[in-house]
Design a protein around this motif. Structure first.
Motif, short mmCIF file in Angstrom:
data_model
loop_
_atom_site.label_atom_id
_atom_site.label_comp_id
_atom_site.label_asym_id
_atom_site.label_seq_id
_atom_site.Cartn_x
_atom_site.Cartn_y
_atom_site.Cartn_z
N ARG A 181 0.84 -1.21 0.00
CA ARG A 181 0.00 0.00 0.00
C ARG A 181 0.87 1.25 0.00
O ARG A 181 0.49 2.30 -0.51
N THR A 182 2.04 1.13 0.63
CA THR A 182 3.06 2.17 0.56
C THR A 182 4.28 1.57 -0.11
O THR A 182 4.73 0.49 0.27
N LEU A 183 4.78 2.24 -1.14
CA LEU A 183 5.98 1.74 -1.82
C LEU A 183 7.19 2.14 -0.98
O LEU A 183 7.63 3.28 -1.00
N GLU A 184 7.69 1.17 -0.22
CA GLU A 184 8.83 1.45 0.65
C GLU A 184 10.07 1.72 -0.19
O GLU A 184 10.25 1.19 -1.28
N GLU A 185 10.93 2.56 0.37
CA GLU A 185 12.06 3.08 -0.41
C GLU A 185 12.98 1.97 -0.93
O GLU A 185 13.54 2.09 -2.02
N GLU A 186 13.12 0.88 -0.17
CA GLU A 186 14.03 -0.17 -0.63
C GLU A 186 13.50 -0.91 -1.86
O GLU A 186 14.26 -1.59 -2.55
N PHE A 187 12.20 -0.77 -2.16
CA PHE A 187 11.64 -1.41 -3.35
C PHE A 187 11.66 -0.48 -4.56
O PHE A 187 11.33 -0.90 -5.67
N LEU A 188 12.03 0.77 -4.36
CA LEU A 188 12.03 1.74 -5.46
C LEU A 188 13.31 1.62 -6.27
O LEU A 188 14.36 1.26 -5.75
N VAL A 189 13.21 1.96 -7.54
CA VAL A 189 14.42 2.04 -8.36
C VAL A 189 15.25 3.22 -7.85
O VAL A 189 14.71 4.16 -7.23
N PRO A 190 16.56 3.23 -8.06
CA PRO A 190 17.42 4.26 -7.47
C PRO A 190 16.98 5.69 -7.78
O PRO A 190 17.14 6.59 -6.95
N GLU A 191 16.42 5.93 -8.96
CA GLU A 191 16.05 7.29 -9.35
C GLU A 191 14.90 7.86 -8.52
O GLU A 191 14.69 9.08 -8.50
N LEU A 192 14.13 7.00 -7.84
CA LEU A 192 13.00 7.47 -7.03
C LEU A 192 13.34 7.54 -5.54
O LEU A 192 12.50 7.95 -4.74
N ARG A 193 14.54 7.16 -5.18
CA ARG A 193 14.91 7.17 -3.77
C ARG A 193 15.35 8.56 -3.33
O ARG A 193 15.71 9.40 -4.13
N GLY A 194 15.30 8.76 -2.02
CA GLY A 194 15.68 10.05 -1.46
C GLY A 194 14.50 10.89 -1.03
O GLY A 194 14.68 11.97 -0.45
N TYR A 195 13.28 10.41 -1.30
CA TYR A 195 12.07 11.14 -0.91
C TYR A 195 11.25 10.38 0.13
O TYR A 195 10.13 10.77 0.45
N GLY A 196 11.79 9.27 0.63
CA GLY A 196 11.04 8.45 1.56
C GLY A 196 10.11 7.49 0.84
O GLY A 196 10.22 7.27 -0.37
N ASN A 197 9.18 6.88 1.59
CA ASN A 197 8.21 5.97 1.00
C ASN A 197 7.20 6.74 0.16
O ASN A 197 6.84 7.88 0.48
N LEU A 198 6.72 6.12 -0.91
CA LEU A 198 5.75 6.76 -1.80
C LEU A 198 4.36 6.16 -1.57
O LEU A 198 4.22 4.94 -1.44
N ASN A 199 3.35 7.02 -1.52
CA ASN A 199 1.98 6.56 -1.32
C ASN A 199 1.44 5.89 -2.58
O ASN A 199 1.71 6.34 -3.70
N MET A 200 0.65 4.83 -2.38
CA MET A 200 -0.01 4.16 -3.50
C MET A 200 -1.38 3.68 -3.05
O MET A 200 -1.54 3.14 -1.96
N THR A 201 -2.39 3.90 -3.88
CA THR A 201 -3.72 3.36 -3.63
C THR A 201 -4.02 2.30 -4.69
O THR A 201 -3.59 2.42 -5.84
N VAL A 202 -4.76 1.27 -4.29
CA VAL A 202 -5.06 0.15 -5.17
C VAL A 202 -6.56 -0.08 -5.18
O VAL A 202 -7.20 -0.14 -4.12
#
Length: 279
Positions: free
Chosen positions: A113-134
């Motif tokens: 439900r939240t895209l945790e930073e360790e699952f993000l590709v490197p270019e999206l890191r540095g902003y914390g976890n990203l919100n996602m709704t499904v």
């Protein structure tokens, strides 16, 4: 940033479903079905992008390096956050097979439900976890969405990921544009003279007795090599000055010399009107 969102979701889906690789995830229009025999495929399609109402970041940071070269400042803007909406569909030889892959995708996405930073590709890191709704209602009415896609209504998941967009740094010159509207006071019916100049300090020099502009008055910036004569309208302009306080020295034959303070900053709209007194 959009490519990196697709890449992140593709890696999560390929790793958590019975798909064997991200090669089985397609990003084209959902009506562009792969060739027969291509095997099961998940389709991720971005159909809407709009500024997020939940995450609002604004502001800027100015970095100015004052050197003798008078290099411009750099304005670094805070990231803007956008809701990126995606349509997830499945292609398989049978409808049951498609429903199976949709179910697998739903199960794995609900764990993120939240895209945790360790699952993000490197270019999206540095902003914390990203919100996602499904599986929430999409920002566009469902019937209108499928009609716009020109695809028959079918089983699908609706995803929204909130991501940052980092604006490019903006160079800011040491001078800025000023627009002065000057009217010739000798004639009420004369047209206005509109001047557009990129200046740091500007002004007009007049006689304290006649209130008329003084032509060829010498105006110098103390502590610099900058000097200029006023125009036939009594105007003067100086460019390429650092921020700070300055002293203008004014001289004109038949008039007493005068010193005037002038401030250069990013907020000032001051237009100096200077009166010289006859000797």
């Amino acid at each position: 940033m959009l490519i990196f969102v697709l890449q992140t979701l593709a890696e999560i889906l390929a790793g958590g479903t019975s798909l064997t690789s991200t090669e089985q995830i397609d990003f084209s229009h959902p009506g562009n079905r792969r060739e027969e025999g291509a095997g099961p495929t998940l389709n991720l399609y971005i159909f809407d992008i709009r500024e997020s109402k939940q995450v609002q970041h604004s502001g800027r940071q100015v970095e100015r390096k004052l050197t003798r070269a008078l290099q411009p400042a750099t304005v670094n803007w805070a990231p803007a956050w956008f809701d990126v909406s995606l349509l997830l569909t499945a292609w398989d030889r049978t409808a049951l097979g498609e429903h199976h892959f949709i179910s697998e995708a739903l199960a794995v996405l609900l764990r993120h439900r939240t895209l945790e930073e360790e699952f993000l590709v490197p270019e999206l890191r540095g902003y914390g976890n990203l919100n996602m709704t499904v599986a929430l209602e999409p920002p566009i009415e469902i019937g209108s969405l499928w009609s716009a896609l020109n695809v028959p209504l079918r089983s699908a998941l609706y995803l929204t990921v909130t991501i940052p967009f980092e604006p490019q740094p903006t160079p800011v010159p040491l001078v800025w544009e000023r627009i002065f509207n000057l009217r010739n006071q000798l004639s009420r019916d004369s047209d206005s003279l509109v001047l557009t100049r990129r200046v740091a300090i500007a002004g007009i020099v007049k006689s304290a007795v006649t209130n008329l502009p003084l032509v060829a008055a010498e105006v110098a910036v103390r502590g610099t090599d900058k000097s200029i004569s006023t125009t036939k309208e009594g105007l003067f302009f100086f460019e390429d000055l650092h921020l700070g306080n300055y002293v203008l020295t004014l001289n004109h034959p038949g008039y007493l010399p005068q010193n005037v303070n002038a401030l250069v900053d990013n907020q000032s709209n001051t237009f100096k009107e200077i009166f010289l007194t006859p000797e």
